[in-house]
Design an enzyme around this catalytic site. Structure first.
Site, PDB file in Angstrom:
ATOM      1  N   HIS A   1       5.685  84.427  -6.430  1.00 36.82           N
ATOM      2  CA  HIS A   1       5.881  85.601  -5.753  1.00 36.82           C
ATOM      3  C   HIS A   1       5.123  86.470  -5.883  1.00 36.82           C
ATOM      4  CE1 HIS A   1       8.625  83.281  -3.055  1.00 36.82           C
ATOM      5  NE2 HIS A   1       9.234  82.562  -3.596  1.00 36.82           N
TER       6      HIS A   1
ATOM      7  N   ASN B   1      13.145  82.635   2.020  1.00 33.46           N
ATOM      8  CA  ASN B   1      11.535  82.099   2.173  1.00 33.46           C
ATOM      9  C   ASN B   1      11.186  81.880   3.784  1.00 33.46           C
ATOM     10  OD1 ASN B   1      11.302  82.047  -0.352  1.00 33.46           O
ATOM     11  ND2 ASN B   1      11.405  79.726  -0.701  1.00 33.46           N
TER      12      ASN B   1
ATOM     13  N   HIS C   1      18.119  89.974  -6.544  1.00 36.50           N
ATOM     14  CA  HIS C   1      19.120  88.894  -6.444  1.00 36.50           C
ATOM     15  C   HIS C   1      19.550  88.467  -6.497  1.00 36.50           C
ATOM     16  CE1 HIS C   1      21.511  87.848  -9.854  1.00 36.50           C
ATOM     17  NE2 HIS C   1      22.102  89.057  -9.944  1.00 36.50           N
TER      18      HIS C   1
ATOM     19  N   TYR D   1      17.238  85.544 -11.703  1.00 39.60           N
ATOM     20  CA  TYR D   1      17.060  86.724 -11.032  1.00 39.60           C
ATOM     21  C   TYR D   1      16.942  88.342 -11.876  1.00 39.60           C
ATOM     22  CZ  TYR D   1      15.380  84.691  -7.195  1.00 39.60           C
ATOM     23  OH  TYR D   1      14.530  83.131  -6.663  1.00 39.60           O
TER      24      TYR D   1
HETATM   25 FE1  HDE Z   1      12.774  82.176  -6.571  1.00 42.64          FE
HETATM   26  N1  HDE Z   1      12.161  83.971  -7.515  1.00 42.64           N
HETATM   27  N2  HDE Z   1      13.718  80.394  -7.907  1.00 42.64           N
HETATM   28  N3  HDE Z   1      13.594  81.426  -4.677  1.00 42.64           N
HETATM   29  N4  HDE Z   1      12.124  83.981  -4.906  1.00 42.64           N
HETATM   30  C1  HDE Z   1      11.720  85.184  -7.757  1.00 42.64           C
HETATM   31  O1  HDE Z   1      12.300  87.183  -9.037  1.00 42.64           O
HETATM   32  C2  HDE Z   1      13.841  81.462  -8.864  1.00 42.64           C
HETATM   33  C3  HDE Z   1      14.085  80.282  -4.396  1.00 42.64           C
HETATM   34  C4  HDE Z   1      12.258  83.997  -3.811  1.00 42.64           C
HETATM   35  O2  HDE Z   1      10.111  90.016  -2.786  1.00 42.64           O
HETATM   36  C5  HDE Z   1      11.677  85.366  -9.327  1.00 42.64           C
HETATM   37  O3  HDE Z   1      12.118  89.069  -9.061  1.00 42.64           O
HETATM   38  C6  HDE Z   1      14.646  80.265  -9.357  1.00 42.64           C
HETATM   39  C7  HDE Z   1      14.750  80.084  -3.672  1.00 42.64           C
HETATM   40  C8  HDE Z   1      11.662  85.152  -3.097  1.00 42.64           C
HETATM   41  O4  HDE Z   1      10.013  90.344  -4.538  1.00 42.64           O
HETATM   42  C9  HDE Z   1      12.684  84.521  -9.947  1.00 42.64           C
HETATM   43  C10 HDE Z   1      14.916  79.245  -8.121  1.00 42.64           C
HETATM   44  C11 HDE Z   1      14.155  81.033  -2.747  1.00 42.64           C
HETATM   45  C12 HDE Z   1      11.096  85.699  -4.194  1.00 42.64           C
HETATM   46  C13 HDE Z   1      12.913  83.349  -9.247  1.00 42.64           C
HETATM   47  C14 HDE Z   1      14.324  80.049  -7.925  1.00 42.64           C
HETATM   48  C15 HDE Z   1      13.307  81.366  -3.273  1.00 42.64           C
HETATM   49  C16 HDE Z   1      11.686  85.343  -6.015  1.00 42.64           C
HETATM   50  C17 HDE Z   1      10.485  86.077  -9.751  1.00 42.64           C
HETATM   51  C18 HDE Z   1      15.372  77.714  -8.025  1.00 42.64           C
HETATM   52  C19 HDE Z   1      13.995  80.668  -1.110  1.00 42.64           C
HETATM   53  C20 HDE Z   1      10.631  87.404  -4.377  1.00 42.64           C
HETATM   54  C21 HDE Z   1      10.181  86.998  -9.439  1.00 42.64           C
HETATM   55  C22 HDE Z   1      16.609  77.956  -8.721  1.00 42.64           C
HETATM   56  C23 HDE Z   1      15.524  80.164  -0.796  1.00 42.64           C
HETATM   57  C24 HDE Z   1      11.287  87.967  -3.935  1.00 42.64           C
HETATM   58  C25 HDE Z   1      11.399  87.569  -9.246  1.00 42.64           C
HETATM   59  C26 HDE Z   1      10.370  89.587  -4.585  1.00 42.64           C
HETATM   60  C27 HDE Z   1      11.814  85.460  -6.375  1.00 42.64           C
HETATM   61  C28 HDE Z   1      13.399  82.367  -9.596  1.00 42.64           C
HETATM   62  C29 HDE Z   1      14.216  79.152  -6.277  1.00 42.64           C
HETATM   63  C30 HDE Z   1      12.787  83.066  -2.848  1.00 42.64           C
HETATM   64  C31 HDE Z   1      12.028  84.344 -11.196  1.00 42.64           C
HETATM   65  C32 HDE Z   1      15.077  80.032 -10.471  1.00 42.64           C
HETATM   66  C33 HDE Z   1      15.552  78.469  -3.359  1.00 42.64           C
HETATM   67  C34 HDE Z   1      11.398  85.476  -1.523  1.00 42.64           C
HETATM   68  O5  HDE Z   1      13.557  84.924 -10.507  1.00 42.64           O
END
Ligand code: HDE
Length: 709
Positions: free
Chosen positions: A86, A159, A351, A374
């Site tokens: 993202h 999402n 987060h 997060y």
């Molecule tokens: Fe994320 N995801 N994600 N994700 N995600 C991040 O956090 C993660 C997942 C989503 O505009 C990271 O600050 C894991 C689902 C959005 O700043 C990180 C798993 C959904 C955004 C991270 C998922 C999301 C992130 C990267 C699997 C939809 C952007 C930078 C368990 C429900 C937020 C950060 C923004 C961002 C980890 C799966 C949505 C690495 C480990 C499912 C919208 O922490």
């Protein structure tokens, strides 16, 4: 003893656009750039912005030039690590207003209070690309909302698709490694059309349902304003009186769900890589504020956490709206662009663990993993544990957390007793039980053997992929087939394509066959069940709510119409068209062969786009004014050809029809309005056609033409 609080956070909030409290009294002032004088970071006034301090005009720069060294050093460190996923995003400020009906399910005041207003910041994003990648690539879009509630910050990090690729967070690094560019050449940027992605998803068949969404038009939204949003996981709401419910969060765009067509998305990636962030900022600036309704699907908090055979802890499953309707509980309006991209959109830290009383997580193993990730990721990205003090992240309520020191500490803490219990700080801060607004999660039983296993219900990987396919209209199915054929066509490894075709056969025989034909591959034999359906169906076979095609015209606020004119064109007609469009909140742009002004008699119009500076992708409809019909510039023809091919509304009056004819567009083709004079009937028809977004009836005609040639 004084309270051990940050001075600013006890004061009633006086907030700027980013929520930064303005300085008052002896408190530090959080604002940057005060005063009109150029100074160093230490506040020393500086005499010259252009020359370093040298030993003579032709001599070497001196070490003692603290101004030069400070400026260059700061510049050298301007970049922070981009988000690992993202990274590419755009954001906006807004407000959430609750309808009040959610009080029956949750005690969270920002949801339950009638007309309660809560400031928010929203960040939309793509997943795979780097910070500078194009906006319109085929990808999932992030839809992350930070609510600055009176009970602390709540983040809904969702999402634009309601399911996910994997069921267990332990696989997240793997799917992302597979989706990111190949590690040897770092190609391709920001897309899934390559071998490692398809290798992963073909072998991890739990991804099948999500892949259907990714190959659908949802992955190429026309605008952030026209996307749905989903919390994906099942959450638990608590009413504060012992009642709980399992819920899924939905954002429903007031502007309707609209997408680009694939060719348009590809053109935009080159012509205007900022297509979506520009659209968002332009719409807000023009007062066409993007809006969504927040809706809840509410399911009973049963012992097994299943609903109509659907496992609510499985993030690859939806609950069809036909089984649990989405109940609107409030409205989100985005009404202000960020003042500074870095300070706000880049530094915002979401987060899933930013929760407020009344909203709780469930045991969904994907969500559980996110509860760790997060917070952890911000430590590297924002350089330490004090990121909550950044203005965009700071809660709009008093914070008294006993966290101390660390990198980039900006608070000047007072008091000597940041521990509990204490006697030196009058026993403060006090803990709060549920009655006093404390976050006390609903007690839940957790018992079982320690295993690395998933429940049996997680083994159904196909039934909802099939339901998704069954629920699509012909046009949507065509797009899905084209997307699979394109993406697998970009894979070089035959085993990867073979594996994927076998998966498609388990979703639907026709889907598999058509993709195989496009790839020039044989349909895998003996895999599909006789009727082409998945073996195990849970929930429903078909969910009409999954189709995004509008059944009736929607609003057109914030949409764009390009009008081709030339000197001598009917500018009175153009002016009337502008009035009609503006009354609907849409925008008209004048396109001419040259810049400056176009004139007819006493009338004139400012040219906003020339044939050199624009392309069809910018517009939702294209109109040719009387007097522009004899244009011979090839680019005018291309503009119309593309708009026609992309099924956009087209109109012409007077001799404008000649230009349509030159572009091979028949006057009676679907979605084309030709009239002799500028008329209100024509303008109304144009607005209606734009409200339907596209004129898909053109497609079969186009297909016939392709076959015929
Ligand atoms: Fe994320 N995801 N994600 N994700 N995600 C991040 O956090 C993660 C997942 C989503 O505009 C990271 O600050 C894991 C689902 C959005 O700043 C990180 C798993 C959904 C955004 C991270 C998922 C999301 C992130 C990267 C699997 C939809 C952007 C930078 C368990 C429900 C937020 C950060 C923004 C961002 C980890 C799966 C949505 C690495 C480990 C499912 C919208 O922490």
């Amino acid at each position: 003893m004084p309270d051990d609080r940050q001075p600013d956070q006890t004061a009633p909030a006086v907030v700027g656009p980013a929520g930064a409290p303005a300085g008052s009294g002896t408190s530090p002032d959080w604002r940057a750039q005060q005063g009109d004088q150029l100074t160093s970071a230490q506040g020393v006034r500086l005499p010259d912005a252009d020359h370093s301090l040298k030993a003579g005009p032709r001599g070497p720069t001196l070490m003692e030039d603290f101004h030069f060294r400070e400026k260059i050093t700061h510049f050298d460190h301007e970049r922070i690590p981009e988000r690992v996923v993202h990274a590419r995003g755009a954001g906006a400020h807004g407000v959430f207003r609750a309808y009040g009906n959610a009080a029956q399910w949750t005690r969270a005041a920002f949801l339950s209070g009638k007309d309660a207003e809560t400031p928010v910041f929203v960040r939309f994003s793509t997943v795979l690309g780097s910070r500078g990648s194009a906006d319109t690539v085929r990808d999932v879009r992030g839809f992350a909302v930070k609510f600055y509630t009176d009970e602390g910050n709540f983040d809904l990090v969702g999402n634009n698709m309601p399911v996910f690729f994997i069921q267990d967070a332990i696989k997240f690094p793997d799917i992302i490694h597979a989706g990111k560019p190949h590690p040897d050449r770092e190609i391709p940027q920001a897309q899934s059309a390559h071998d490692t992605f398809w290798d992963f998803v073909s072998l991890h068949t739990e991804a099948t349902h999500m892949v259907m969404w990714l190959m659908s038009d949802r992955a190429i939204p026309r605008s952030f304003r026209t996307m749905e949003g989903f919390g994906v996981h099942t959450f638990r709401l608590a009413d504060g009186k012992g009642g709980t419910a399992l819920v899924k969060f939905h954002w429903k765009p007031v502007a309707g769900i609209h997408s680009l067509v694939w060719e348009e998305a590809q053109l935009a990636a080159g012509m205007d890589p900022d297509f979506l962030r520009r659209d968002l900022a332009d719409a807000i600036e023009a007062g066409a504020f993007p809006e969504w309704e927040l809706g809840l699907q509410v399911m009973p908090d049963s012992e097994d956490q299943m609903f109509e055979g659907i496992d609510l802890l499985d993030p690859t499953k939806i609950v069809p709206e036909e089984l649990a309707p989405v109940q609107p509980v409030g409205r989100l309006t985005l009404n202000a662009n960020p003042t500074n991209f870095f300070a706000e959109t880049e530094q915002i830290a979401f987060h899933t663990g930013h929760l407020v009383p009344g909203i709780e997580v469930t045991d969904d193993p994907l969500m559980q993993g996110r509860m760790f990730s997060y917070l952890d990721t911000q430590l590297t990205r924002l350089g330490g544990p004090n990121f909550s003090q950044l203005p965009i992240n700071r809660p709009r309520v008093p914070v008294n957390d006993m966290l101390r020191d660390g990198m980039h500490q900006t608070a000047v803490h007072t008091g000597v007793a940041p521990y509990l219990p204490n006697s030196l700080g009058d026993g403060k801060p006090q803990v709060a039980d549920a009655k006093a607004g404390g976050y006390v999660p609903t007690p839940r039983r957790i018992a079982g053997p320690v295993v690395r296993e998933s429940p049996v219900s997680f083994e159904d990987h196909y039934s909802q992929a099939t339901m998704f396919w069954n629920s699509m209209t012909q046009v949507e199915k065509l797009h899905i087939v084209e997307a699979f054929t394109f993406e697998l066509g970009k894979c070089y490894e035959q085993p990867v394509r073979d594996q994927m075709l076998e998966n498609l056969a388990k979703i639907d025989a026709e889907l598999c066959m058509t993709v195989a034909e496009g790839l020039g591959m044989p349909t895998p034999s003996g895999v599909a069940t006789p009727d082409g359906k998945a073996e195990l169906i849970v929930g429903l076979d078909v969910s009409p709510a999954l189709s995004q095609l509008p059944l009736k015209p929607g609003p057109i606020a914030g949409r764009k119409v390009g009008v081709l004119v030339d000197d001598g064109a009917d500018l009175a007609g153009v002016s009337k068209l502008r009035d009609s469009l503006e009354s609907e909140g849409a925008v008209l742009h004048v396109i001419a062969p040259h810049g400056g002004m176009v004139k007819k008699g006493a009338r004139s119009e400012v040219v906003e786009r020339t044939l050199l500076t624009t392309r069809s992708i910018e517009f939702d409809a294209v109109v040719v004014a009387d007097g522009a019909g004899s244009m011979t510039d090839r680019r005018a023809i291309t503009l119309l050809e593309e708009a026609f091919r992309h099924c956009k509304a087209i109109a012409a009056w007077g001799d404008g029809a000649n230009l349509l004819a030159a572009a091979g567009i028949e006057a009676d083709a679907p979605g084309v309005q030709v009239s002799e004079k500028a008329s209100s009937a024509q303008r109304k028809a144009l607005v209606r056609a734009m409200g339907m977004h596209r004129e898909w009836a053109r497609l079969p005609q186009l297909l016939e033409e392709v076959v015929a040639t």
